[in-house]
Design an enzyme around this catalytic site. Sequence first.
Site, PDB file in Angstrom:
ATOM      1  CG  HIS A  38      -1.822  -0.959   1.051  1.00  0.00           C
ATOM      2  ND1 HIS A  38      -2.051  -2.159   1.858  1.00  0.00           N
ATOM      3  CD2 HIS A  38      -3.326  -1.134   0.382  1.00  0.00           C
ATOM      4  CE1 HIS A  38      -2.464  -2.868   2.036  1.00  0.00           C
ATOM      5  NE2 HIS A  38      -3.619  -2.518   0.812  1.00  0.00           N
ATOM      6  N   GLY A 152      -2.807  -2.352  -7.375  1.00  0.00           N
ATOM      7  CA  GLY A 152      -1.639  -3.109  -7.490  1.00  0.00           C
ATOM      8  C   GLY A 152      -2.154  -4.227  -8.220  1.00  0.00           C
ATOM      9  CE  LYS A 154      -1.393  -9.030  -3.152  1.00  0.00           C
ATOM     10  NZ  LYS A 154      -2.515  -9.620  -3.057  1.00  0.00           N
TER      11      LYS A 154
END
Length: 286
Positions: A38, A152, A154
């Site tokens: 983050h 992100g 991911k």
Amino acid sequence: MVKVLRTVEELQRWRAQVRAAGRQVAFVPTMGSLHAGHLELMRAGRARVPAERGELVISIFVNPTQFNDANDLAAYPRDEAGDLALAAAEGVDVAFCPEPDALYPKGASTWVEVGGLDNHLCGASRPGHFRGVCTVVTKLWQLVAPDYGLFGRKDYQQLAILRRMHRDLFLCGEVVGVSTVREPDGLALSSRNVRLDPAARTQALAIPRFLDEVRARFEAGEREVEALLAGAGERLGAGEVHYVSAVDADDLQPVVRVEAPTLVALAVVFSGVRLIDNVLLEPGAS
């Protein structure tokens, strides 16, 4: 200090002031329990909108509509005070920290869905999850009206779905994907990692190791998906494998051969903790 806003009305008043001042906004939506991933999103936001030119905004909101399991929602880690301290250290200007009824007032019945991109990967086993994500992000985007929204890679399926939603709804600003941040041993950072016991934490390293093997096979010239994913069951066997898939990086549909940018993604549960990760394979990339 981070300015904390808790109601829609407070956020709307703040946004009007920023707009009148001609300042830009970079926005990082989070569900809290902040970690280095983050913080990297916040740094990327600040790089695009320096302090002298605009505002860096985060949201901290555990969105109930994207959870399929009430126990998972209840177990999701929460630490607002710690999150705000980390945000302050990164130069965040504003944190929007609403209660659920602020974003889902009584009688709310509007949902946002992106058809087709949620049929595979996480969407296959989590019905309604991405509807919840898209709905809350649309609400937040409408309120914050950012020049840049940072997400992100991911959560690649989420990123792809939000990019399509942003395009289809003609939303303002730009969706920006930021590279996955990893622990020194390769495990992708996640708010869920804190729930791994020591044994499961060690077992979870099978995920980045397997993805490294997939990339190595690809770089050695392999293009057939079956061969690229060979051994997944053995390598990930300590966990409960939800999926290991290769899909087109744009439309997220399954492929059998890598001829265009392809995402190899997986989800594995270790000791009740569901982890996701991925690697992007790009033919012709230098």
